[in-house]
Design a protein around this motif. Structure first.
Motif, PDB file in Angstrom:
ATOM      1  N   ALA A  91       0.829  -1.076  -0.010  1.00 49.94           N
ATOM      2  CA  ALA A  91      -0.027   0.162  -0.108  1.00 49.94           C
ATOM      3  C   ALA A  91       1.002   1.276  -0.102  1.00 49.94           C
ATOM      4  O   ALA A  91       1.934   1.234   0.711  1.00 49.94           O
ATOM      5  CB  ALA A  91      -0.977  -0.048   1.124  1.00 49.94           C
ATOM      6  N   ALA A  92       0.572   2.187  -1.040  1.00 52.49           N
ATOM      7  CA  ALA A  92       1.209   3.630  -0.936  1.00 52.49           C
ATOM      8  C   ALA A  92       0.154   4.310  -0.223  1.00 52.49           C
ATOM      9  O   ALA A  92      -1.126   4.394  -0.246  1.00 52.49           O
ATOM     10  CB  ALA A  92       1.265   4.005  -2.173  1.00 52.49           C
ATOM     11  N   TYR A  93       0.762   5.012   0.783  1.00 52.72           N
ATOM     12  CA  TYR A  93      -0.191   6.006   1.758  1.00 52.72           C
ATOM     13  C   TYR A  93       0.595   7.474   1.889  1.00 52.72           C
ATOM     14  O   TYR A  93       1.850   7.334   1.682  1.00 52.72           O
ATOM     15  CB  TYR A  93      -0.377   5.297   2.900  1.00 52.72           C
ATOM     16  N   GLY A  94      -0.330   8.243   2.314  1.00 54.43           N
ATOM     17  CA  GLY A  94       0.183   9.380   2.734  1.00 54.43           C
ATOM     18  C   GLY A  94      -0.449  10.162   3.688  1.00 54.43           C
ATOM     19  O   GLY A  94      -1.863   9.946   3.699  1.00 54.43           O
ATOM     20  N   PHE A  95      -0.081  11.082   4.602  1.00 56.08           N
ATOM     21  CA  PHE A  95      -0.875  11.707   5.406  1.00 56.08           C
ATOM     22  C   PHE A  95      -0.493  12.897   6.087  1.00 56.08           C
ATOM     23  O   PHE A  95       0.569  13.277   5.484  1.00 56.08           O
ATOM     24  CB  PHE A  95      -1.082  10.781   6.726  1.00 56.08           C
ATOM     25  N   SER A  96      -1.521  13.521   6.583  1.00 55.45           N
ATOM     26  CA  SER A  96      -1.130  14.991   7.003  1.00 55.45           C
ATOM     27  C   SER A  96      -1.773  15.148   8.400  1.00 55.45           C
ATOM     28  O   SER A  96      -2.668  14.715   8.664  1.00 55.45           O
ATOM     29  CB  SER A  96      -1.656  16.154   6.031  1.00 55.45           C
ATOM     30  N   ALA A  97      -0.948  15.837   9.082  1.00 49.88           N
ATOM     31  CA  ALA A  97      -1.510  15.914  10.855  1.00 49.88           C
ATOM     32  C   ALA A  97      -0.921  17.225  11.177  1.00 49.88           C
ATOM     33  O   ALA A  97       0.004  17.821  10.676  1.00 49.88           O
ATOM     34  CB  ALA A  97      -0.957  14.781  11.544  1.00 49.88           C
ATOM     35  N   ASN A  98      -1.498  17.682  12.213  1.00 51.30           N
ATOM     36  CA  ASN A  98      -1.017  18.861  12.927  1.00 51.30           C
ATOM     37  C   ASN A  98      -1.059  18.323  14.410  1.00 51.30           C
ATOM     38  O   ASN A  98      -2.028  17.899  15.041  1.00 51.30           O
ATOM     39  CB  ASN A  98      -2.107  19.829  13.025  1.00 51.30           C
TER      40      ASN A  98
END
Lengths: 190, 198
Positions: A91-98
């Motif tokens: 699986a290729a994944y990406g995320f963003s968070a603060n």
């Protein structure tokens, strides 16, 4: 010279000796200004004395140190990370968070550079939970897996004095370079 | 009169006052002279100071404030706080020949500040290489394929192997978390095992 004059000289001498010893042991007073987005910890003789917020603070240089940090949210964004799922798919994944510092003392002690903590924790949690899943569960229960990921990260970040403000798995592509069951690559979401 | 009640004459009082002021002046001058050319350093409780005198190790300084003469003394400060470390997607062949992939998350911590200061030029970069190489070699001695979820036993083995290597340079890792582990089913061909993960 009358008695008053002698007394003044006596007290002056005592004051000079006291002042010399005091400044020798304590250091010299300086003032540090912290901006509204800064928090700090004052250390005296190397031990934490108290946490301080924004404003002007007196620090005895030589025996005290004000270690301060930025509490504005830290943005973390990763894309095109690859993880192997339990069934052999990739699986290729990406995320963003603060994430934001809520306890500056914990943050100061958490790492040499506390700003690295959110990225390290989120990368660990994302990989851990995705690797524990398989292609079908990711398709069927994606939301609950992402929720578990976020909750796990939140607990870990809290231990280091951070609060996870937001977490979003924006990219998730399931495919394989091996084709364990001769299935083509599947696009779940991006 | 006050000096009569204290059994002091005005001359005694004058002499004492003058002596006290003289002592104060001498004290201030001697303190100034003593600390001329000396530096002051504050070591917080998450750091550790190593004092070297004329190039020889002298002592480990606990948290506190210290004065030292830079002409003859050097103080090296070691940061004892953990350094997060991620080692991702290390591909290896396990002991039965299956191609496997492993990722770990851990923290680097200073165990022996004196050894660290003298053995490593860059604590983090040098330790990272040691951890990566050790994980690769230790993981390849494990059976990853076909044993279900054996992460805990592999993590314990990796922890022991990594700490044994890091101890030589004064570092350690408190725990190893395997964040990714997968191995292909080994395919036996002509007496040898092989597999492909990607």
């Amino acid at each position: 010279m009358n008695i008053l004059g002698y007394l003044i000289i006596l007290l002056g001498g005592a004051f000079l000796i006291g002042a010399a010893i005091f400044f020798d042991r304590r250091g010299t007073p300086t003032f540090v200004n912290l901006l509204p987005h800064q928090r700090g910890v004052i250390f005296r003789q190397g031990k934490p004395l108290r946490d301080v917020g924004s404003g002007k603070h007196r620090v005895w240089s030589g025996t005290e140190l004000l270690v301060h940090g930025d509490v504005r949210p830290i943005s973390v964004t990763f894309e095109n990370q690859v993880v192997t799922l339990q069934d052999g798919f990739a699986a290729a994944y990406g995320f963003s968070a603060n994430a934001q510092v809520v306890d500056i003392r914990k943050a100061v002690y958490s790492a040499r550079d506390y700003t690295q903590i959110p990225a390290a924790v989120l990368l660990r949690c994302a990989r851990l939970h995705l690797n524990a899943s398989n292609a079908n569960s990711l398709k069927m229960e994606r939301d609950s897996i992402v929720k578990r990921m976020g909750e796990d990260a939140k607990v870990r970040l809290k231990k280091d004095g951070f609060d996870l403000i937001s977490f979003r798995l924006g990219q998730l592509v399931i495919g394989t370079t091996q084709a364990p069951q001769s299935q083509p690559a599947q696009h779940v979401d991006e | 009169m006050l000096w009569h009640s204290l059994f002091l004459t005005p001359d005694d009082f004058a002499a004492i006052s003058s002596g006290l002021v003289g002592a104060a002046v001498v004290l201030v001058l001697s303190l100034t002279q003593r600390y001329r050319g000396r530096k002051r350093i504050l070591i917080t409780d998450y750091r550790c100071g190593l004092r070297f005198i004329n190039g020889e190790f002298a002592s480990i300084l606990p948290p506190g404030s210290y004065r030292y003469n830079p002409q003859s003394e050097q103080i090296t400060v070691i940061d004892m706080r953990p350094q997060p470390m991620l080692l991702e997607r290390q591909v290896f062949q396990d002991v039965v020949g299956a191609q496997a992939v492993i990722s770990i998350g851990t923290e680097l911590v200073v165990n022996d500040p004196r050894l660290v200061a003298t053995a490593l030029r860059d604590q983090i970069k040098d330790s990272f290489v040691i951890v990566r190489d050790t994980v690769r070699s230790a993981a390849s001695r494990q059976v990853v394929a076909g044993l279900g979820d054996n992460r805990k036993s592999i993590a314990v083995s990796l922890l022991q192997a990594v700490n044994a290597e890091l101890a030589k340079v004064g570092m350690r890792v408190p725990e190893v978390e395997i964040t990714e582990l997968w191995a292909s089913t080994p395919v036996v061909q002509q007496g040898s095992a092989s597999g492909v993960v990607q």
